[in-house]
Design an enzyme around this catalytic site. Structure first.
Site, PDB file in Angstrom:
ATOM      1  N   SER A 137      22.390 -15.239 -10.000  1.00  0.00           N
ATOM      2  CA  SER A 137      23.724 -15.937 -11.618  1.00  0.00           C
ATOM      3  C   SER A 137      24.635 -14.889 -11.408  1.00  0.00           C
ATOM      4  O   SER A 137      25.608 -14.780 -10.846  1.00  0.00           O
ATOM      5  CB  SER A 137      22.629 -15.964 -12.175  1.00  0.00           C
ATOM      6  N   ASP A 257      19.056 -27.200 -11.535  1.00  0.00           N
ATOM      7  CA  ASP A 257      19.799 -25.513 -12.603  1.00  0.00           C
ATOM      8  C   ASP A 257      21.071 -26.425 -13.399  1.00  0.00           C
ATOM      9  O   ASP A 257      22.202 -27.092 -13.054  1.00  0.00           O
ATOM     10  CB  ASP A 257      20.659 -24.658 -11.166  1.00  0.00           C
ATOM     11  N   HIS A 287      16.927 -22.821 -12.752  1.00  0.00           N
ATOM     12  CA  HIS A 287      18.436 -22.355 -11.878  1.00  0.00           C
ATOM     13  C   HIS A 287      17.280 -20.166 -11.889  1.00  0.00           C
ATOM     14  O   HIS A 287      18.302 -19.790 -10.617  1.00  0.00           O
ATOM     15  CB  HIS A 287      18.620 -21.570 -13.402  1.00  0.00           C
TER      16      HIS A 287
END
Length: 323
Positions: A137, A257, A287
């Site tokens: 991320s 996501d 995600h």
């Protein structure tokens, strides 16, 4: 009237840490590590088995998280595959120095973690072994900056749902950033931007969402002005410099996501000049590909990561042994 029980001390429950890590076949070490920028809280996960270590993997967590909660599931899995794994709480996160979740200078944030990772990579114990970076991320954004700061020191990178393109619903409004920017930096650390409930959008498995939400060190405040300003800047920088990426990499993304756009992985794959590059898109996954998906999905992602990592580590070890 009995008191409501508090969260467990660890994501796995009440079992003492040393006992838990031993049950997973790894040794865990924690220490505070001084860098030119600040002091970081760092951890390592080393296989207990006496077999030679295959290589090292230096891992970076995502926004608002730390290395000390469910992120460890990834680190422990890699250690179980035979790798020495190192992680650092990013500046402003977990138990590292800094204002909570303030990342007004991502180059500094990346540089602090890189200082620790290079110390581990270049140590007598691990010098010469295949060395990889891993970023999840927003931590993937920090990881890509580490690569640009030290492009020749690593043998490959694994990205999990990287933040290189901010989805439209997650973007801070231009007028807000402009208005706060007119305050000559006074508003940079203010936690005043809209919170788009990223955790709920990141986690598919409701039971895992409960575990992640119970992390006592997870940042739950609103995004800070300087953090969002800087993330907008670095994402624009990445999109202009993907063609300068030449390192082998694997990038993984869920097609559902909503926190980091799948276009992040697609654009990197299409524009990078790397001769060895792999893109994995997972239909209907959210995600958090490992910590937040049902076990069947998470294990599929981990299997793909292991296959990619083992193939390159083995090839590198063979070439370095024969030379």
């Amino acid at each position: 009237m009995s008191e409501k029980p508090g969260p467990p001390p660890n994501f796995w429950g009440d079992m003492p840490e040393e006992e838990y890590y031993a049950s997973q076949g790894v040794k865990n070490h924690q220490e505070r590590f001084k860098t030119p920028h600040a002091t970081l809280f760092t951890q390592s996960w080393i296989p207990i088995e006496e077999s030679p270590v295959k290589g090292i993997v230096c891992m970076t967590h995502g926004y608002g998280s730390d290395t000390g909660w469910l992120f460890q599931k990834i680190a422990i899995a890699y250690a179980q595959w035979g790798y020495a794994v190192f992680g650092a709480d990013l500046l402003g996160h977990g138990r590292s120095d800094g204002i909570r979740c303030y990342m007004g200078d991502m180059e500094k944030v990346a540089g602090a973690s890189l200082h620790f990772f290079k110390a581990m990579r270049d140590s007598e114990t691990y010098k010469g072994l295949p060395a990889f970076l891993f970023g999840e991320s927003m931590g993937a954004a920090a990881t890509l900056l580490m690569y640009f700061q030290d492009p020749n020191g690593w043998d490959g990178i694994i990205f999990s749902a990287p933040l290189f393109v901010i989805p439209e619903p997650m973007k801070p409004s231009w007028w807000r950033l402009t208005a706060y920017g007119l305050l000559f930096g006074l508003a940079d650390t203010w936690a005043v931007l809209p919170d788009n409930k990223m955790v709920k959008k990141a986690i598919k498995d409701p039971e895992k969402l409960k575990i992640i939400a119970s992390n006592p060190r997870r940042y739950t405040g609103s995004p800070r002005v300087g953090t969002m300003r800087e993330l907008v800047r670095v994402c624009a920088f990445f999109q202009q410099n993907f063609d300068k990426v030449t390192i082998p990499f694997l990038t993984c993304h869920g097609t559902s996501d909503e926190v980091t756009a799948p276009e992040s992985s697609i654009q990197l794959y299409e524009k990078a000049k790397s001769e060895d590059k792999t893109l994995k898109l997972y239909d209907d996954m959210y995600h958090s590909l490992v910590q937040g998906e049902p076990d069947e999905n998470a294990n599929r992602v981990l299997a793909d990561m292991r296959e990619w990592l083992d193939a390159r580590a083995e090839k590198l070890l063979q070439s370095r042994t024969s030379s």
